[in-house]
Design a protein around this motif. Structure first.
Motif, PDB file in Angstrom:
ATOM      1  N   ALA A  44     -15.701   9.429   2.419  1.00  0.00           N
ATOM      2  CA  ALA A  44     -14.215  10.940   1.915  1.00  0.00           C
ATOM      3  C   ALA A  44     -15.156  11.435   2.203  1.00  0.00           C
ATOM      4  CB  ALA A  44     -14.238  10.538   0.967  1.00  0.00           C
ATOM      5  N   ARG A  45     -16.072  12.476   2.271  1.00  0.00           N
ATOM      6  CA  ARG A  45     -16.839  13.825   3.590  1.00  0.00           C
ATOM      7  C   ARG A  45     -16.687  14.370   4.340  1.00  0.00           C
ATOM      8  NH1 ARG A  45     -21.260  13.098  -0.576  1.00  0.00           N
ATOM      9  NH2 ARG A  45     -22.676  13.376   1.434  1.00  0.00           N
ATOM     10  N   SER A  93      -6.657   8.336   0.293  1.00  0.00           N
ATOM     11  CA  SER A  93      -7.196   7.037  -0.398  1.00  0.00           C
ATOM     12  C   SER A  93      -6.665   5.642  -1.332  1.00  0.00           C
ATOM     13  CB  SER A  93      -8.634   7.067  -1.513  1.00  0.00           C
ATOM     14  OG  SER A  93      -7.847   7.547  -2.818  1.00  0.00           O
ATOM     15  N   ARG A 105      -7.505   8.019   6.692  1.00  0.00           N
ATOM     16  CA  ARG A 105      -7.013   7.768   5.337  1.00  0.00           C
ATOM     17  C   ARG A 105      -8.420   6.354   5.036  1.00  0.00           C
ATOM     18  NH1 ARG A 105      -1.624   4.749   6.441  1.00  0.00           N
ATOM     19  NH2 ARG A 105      -2.798   4.095   7.652  1.00  0.00           N
ATOM     20  N   LEU A 106      -8.935   6.451   4.020  1.00  0.00           N
ATOM     21  CA  LEU A 106      -9.758   5.441   3.427  1.00  0.00           C
ATOM     22  C   LEU A 106      -9.754   4.465   2.712  1.00  0.00           C
ATOM     23  CD1 LEU A 106     -13.061   4.775   2.711  1.00  0.00           C
ATOM     24  CD2 LEU A 106     -13.043   6.155   1.332  1.00  0.00           C
ATOM     25  N   LEU A 135     -12.502   9.194  -6.632  1.00  0.00           N
ATOM     26  CA  LEU A 135     -11.703  10.357  -5.249  1.00  0.00           C
ATOM     27  C   LEU A 135     -10.739  10.881  -5.725  1.00  0.00           C
ATOM     28  CD1 LEU A 135     -12.458   7.068  -2.461  1.00  0.00           C
ATOM     29  CD2 LEU A 135     -14.068   8.477  -3.144  1.00  0.00           C
ATOM     30  N   PHE A 169     -10.472  13.831  -2.653  1.00  0.00           N
ATOM     31  CA  PHE A 169      -9.670  12.960  -1.570  1.00  0.00           C
ATOM     32  C   PHE A 169      -8.671  11.852  -1.627  1.00  0.00           C
ATOM     33  CE2 PHE A 169     -10.106   9.334   1.070  1.00  0.00           C
ATOM     34  CZ  PHE A 169     -10.232  10.405   2.390  1.00  0.00           C
ATOM     35  N   CYS A 221     -18.143   4.972   0.253  1.00  0.00           N
ATOM     36  CA  CYS A 221     -17.180   5.483  -0.475  1.00  0.00           C
ATOM     37  C   CYS A 221     -16.359   6.682  -0.356  1.00  0.00           C
ATOM     38  CB  CYS A 221     -15.691   4.907  -1.133  1.00  0.00           C
ATOM     39  SG  CYS A 221     -15.318   3.196  -1.005  1.00  0.00           S
ATOM     40  N   ARG A 222     -18.072   7.375  -1.191  1.00  0.00           N
ATOM     41  CA  ARG A 222     -18.169   8.787  -1.789  1.00  0.00           C
ATOM     42  C   ARG A 222     -18.766   9.438  -0.510  1.00  0.00           C
ATOM     43  NH1 ARG A 222     -20.606   6.389  -5.617  1.00  0.00           N
ATOM     44  NH2 ARG A 222     -19.471   5.639  -7.712  1.00  0.00           N
ATOM     45  N   ARG A 232     -13.266  14.749  -6.362  1.00  0.00           N
ATOM     46  CA  ARG A 232     -13.614  14.801  -5.345  1.00  0.00           C
ATOM     47  C   ARG A 232     -12.068  15.477  -4.417  1.00  0.00           C
ATOM     48  NH1 ARG A 232     -18.791  12.889  -5.097  1.00  0.00           N
ATOM     49  NH2 ARG A 232     -19.859  11.329  -6.304  1.00  0.00           N
ATOM     50  N   SER A 285     -23.836  15.727  -3.063  1.00  0.00           N
ATOM     51  CA  SER A 285     -22.401  15.107  -3.967  1.00  0.00           C
ATOM     52  C   SER A 285     -22.113  15.568  -5.181  1.00  0.00           C
ATOM     53  CB  SER A 285     -22.677  13.307  -3.956  1.00  0.00           C
ATOM     54  OG  SER A 285     -23.697  12.529  -4.305  1.00  0.00           O
ATOM     55  N   GLU A 324     -11.687   4.586  -6.765  1.00  0.00           N
ATOM     56  CA  GLU A 324     -10.432   5.101  -6.375  1.00  0.00           C
ATOM     57  C   GLU A 324     -10.126   6.577  -7.154  1.00  0.00           C
ATOM     58  OE1 GLU A 324      -5.603   6.393  -5.921  1.00  0.00           O
ATOM     59  OE2 GLU A 324      -7.322   5.870  -7.693  1.00  0.00           O
TER      60      GLU A 324
END
Length: 633
Positions: free
Chosen positions: A304-305, A337, A310-311, A328, A334, A300-301, A332, A247, A325
């Protein structure tokens, strides 16, 4: 605009020289007794044309989008295609538009020019990489000499990074416990022996530093290496564990860091295939409460993978919510979020959130957790932990969430503190909701011990005390706790959530408990100092309600194996849902009225004399895992 920056001009100039050399040698080698005058004229009048045409083709082919030091097999094939195209364009141009009347370019010269240029271009790039990477031929200062422990994939990547990036280190040897690798060379660096040979290897080679490149190694193995290096006064660094490595940064060299106590606690790494077991998250709307906290942010991390649609991030702390937020989205990649600044104890707000986003999966990680602080503020403990859990659970039921997951703690086992009481009640809420036959939402609680490095935990406190020169404060010499890393805990929470769903409480295998005083000593030694000599350890006495030993199972509870060897299900009597609802209603009234003493008394009374029902039948895993589309038994 030509895609060649000022740092690559020297590459273009070098290639121009190679093109001219190949063109000259093609004419020279073609004619044994010297180049005839008319062909010599052709050579002189075309050399600049050929250089210009070929450089333009090289630029268009992306020759200058990469450093020569990083050339790979794929790059060599691309170079071959580029040289072929350049030679073809240049040869046809000179052949059909010859600047010398009645003289055409010999086909043999064109072929020889192509072969020569191909060899020169490929050879120059391979030579550049060899000169830069080989320790014996490196033209820059060698810097610190380092021994790398681990000749596997991670060790090979580290060797290449050190040789490529000139990070101020020169690898002088490898250590690996596989006897078949001894004396083999990895990128020119020899395997000197095993970890058993490490003491005399350190004496013979006297490295400036040791680097542990074993992401999957146990804490016990790392601790052994650290002890040996410390005895020889050699600094040691490490690659992070598998969870951090997956990660973290894409640049391997950027992840090399000093050994931390988390690396040497002795836990075996837990293997979790999240993509296989967490199919219930993929393409779904997932809501995480306490998203800015230690466990919530790590959830959350990892979620998200797994490809959620939606997160939704819920937290009442503005700064931590903003930070997770941004991480992410910016770090990352993403973008799906949604940050929601809200108190999850507000029934009106949570119903608005659930109504708008319709989450299919809810991870409830929001809670106050600092034991001493909650002892002084019992009303907030009940309001934020117990009543908020009921609010979120009710919203999940009313708006048709498919799964509700509570993050619990070992403090809920035989609780002695207000915090422990509040988390035990949260588990009871999950059990009571899961036992209802009129709802489709599946309820799960996951119980585990201390999380390494979480906010307010003992390790950050010890680090600050060591940085100040001590003393390091330990409550009791026999105080013991279970520990687990944040990435490991979060991944097991996600995996446990794929199992069961009838109000099950799962317990994570925390390994062996660790004495807090031993933890303090290890941290002091890892800082380069000695306990009691350089930094004093002070025993300050246990706090009110603090237990010397935490357990993972309470009285009347037994462990039932699941499909995952590190996840167990709690078997035992469950609380009467009607009795619990009445008690929670009374607690809510007491909290509203600010009746602190009454709240503490009621919590103690509920823990002493709960109304319990018979234990549930064991869960049939084939039936319970339909959400993830697979059978786990």
């Amino acid at each position: 605009m030509i895609p060649v920056n000022r740092h690559r001009i020297w590459q273009l100039v070098a290639d121009a020289g190679l093109i001219a050399l190949a063109w000259y040698l093609a004419f020279t080698l073609r004619f044994d007794r010297g180049v005839p005058p008319y062909y010599e004229t052709l050579f002189r009048r075309t050399i600049l044309i050929v250089i210009g045409i070929k450089l333009v083709v090289f630029v268009l082919a992306g020759f200058y989008d990469r450093w020569w030091r990083y050339v790979s097999i794929r790059d060599m094939w691309a170079a071959a295609r580029g040289v072929t195209a350049a030679s073809l364009v240049a040869g046809l141009t000179v052949y059909f538009f010859s600047p010398v009347a009645q003289v055409r370019l010999p086909r043999s010269v064109a072929i020889m020019d192509w072969l020569l240029l191909l060899g020169l271009v490929a050879g120059s790039r391979l030579l550049a990489r060899t000169v830069i990477e080989r320790p014996g031929m490196n033209l820059v200062a060698r810097g610190k000499e380092v021994l790398v422990v681990g000749a596997g994939d991670a060790g090979q990547l580290v060797i290449r990074e050190l040789q490529r990036n000139r990070l101020g280190f020169t690898p002088i040897g490898l250590i690996d416990d596989d006897p078949r690798k001894k004396n083999l060379r990895v990128h020119g660096v020899r395997v000197l022996g095993s970890t058993d040979d490490l003491p005399h290897i350190l004496r013979d080679n006297r490295p400036d530093e040791v680097l542990i490149a074993l992401p999957s190694a146990s804490g016990k193995a790392r601790h052994r290496i650290v002890t040996i290096t410390r005895d020889h006064n050699v600094p040691v660094k490490t690659l992070p564990g598998l969870y951090e490595l997956i990660s973290g940064e894409s640049d391997l060299a950027a992840q090399i860091r000093p050994v931390q106590v988390e690396d040497v606690l002795g836990r075996e790494p837990v293997e979790v295939d999240l993509r296989q077991t967490a199919a219930y998250v993929r393409d779904q709307t997932v809501l995480v409460t306490g998203a800015g906290g230690s466990i919530g942010s790590e959830l959350c991390r990892q979620i998200a993978r797994l490809g959620p649609q939606r997160l939704v991030l819920v937290d009442q702390g503005e700064t931590p919510l903003f930070e997770i937020e941004r991480e992410l989205v910016d770090e990352r990649g993403f973008a799906a979020s949604v940050p929601v600044l809200a108190d999850c104890g507000s029934r009106t707000k949570m119903r608005q959130v659930f109504d708008r986003y319709k989450p299919a999966v809810v991870f409830h990680a929001a809670a106050y957790k600092h034991v001493a602080l909650l002892e002084a503020n019992p009303l907030e403990s009940v309001r934020n932990n117990v009543l908020a859990t009921r609010v979120v659970a009710d919203a999940a039921i009313d708006f048709g969430a498919r799964r509700f997951v509570l993050v619990s703690t070992d403090k809920a086992v035989n609780p002695k503190t207000v915090y422990g009481h509040s988390k035990a009640l949260c588990e009871w809420i999950v059990e009571a909701c899961g036992a209802r036959g009129d709802i489709t939402t599946r309820f799960v609680a996951v119980r585990f011990g201390n999380v390494l490095g979480s906010s307010g935990s003992v390790i950050p406190i010890f680090r600050r005390q060591i940085a100040k020169g001590g003393p390091v404060t330990v409550t009791h010499p026999e105080m013991m706790r279970y520990f687990m890393t944040m990435p490991e805990a979060a991944s097991l929470v996600i995996q446990a959530s794929a199992i069961g769903g009838r109000g099950d409480v799962f317990v994570l295998d925390m390994g062996e408990p660790v004495r807090i005083i031993d933890l303090a000593m290890q941290m002091i030694r890892l800082s380069g100092k000695e306990p009691e000599r350089d930094i004093e350890i002070e025993i300050v006495g246990a706090r009110p309600g603090e237990k010397l030993h935490e357990g993972l199972f309470g009285e009347g509870e037994t462990a039932v194996a699941t499909s995952h060897p590190k996840i167990m299900r709690v078997s035992g009597p469950i609380v009467d849902a009607r009795w619990l609802e009445d008690e929670l209603a009374d607690l809510e009234g007491l909290v509203r009225g600010g009746e602190t003493l009454e709240v503490v008394s009621r919590l103690s009374s509920m823990m002493r004399t709960p109304r319990l029902l018979e234990a549930r039948e064991p869960v049939r895993w084939e039936e319970e895992d339909t959400l993830s589309g697979q059978k786990l038994s």
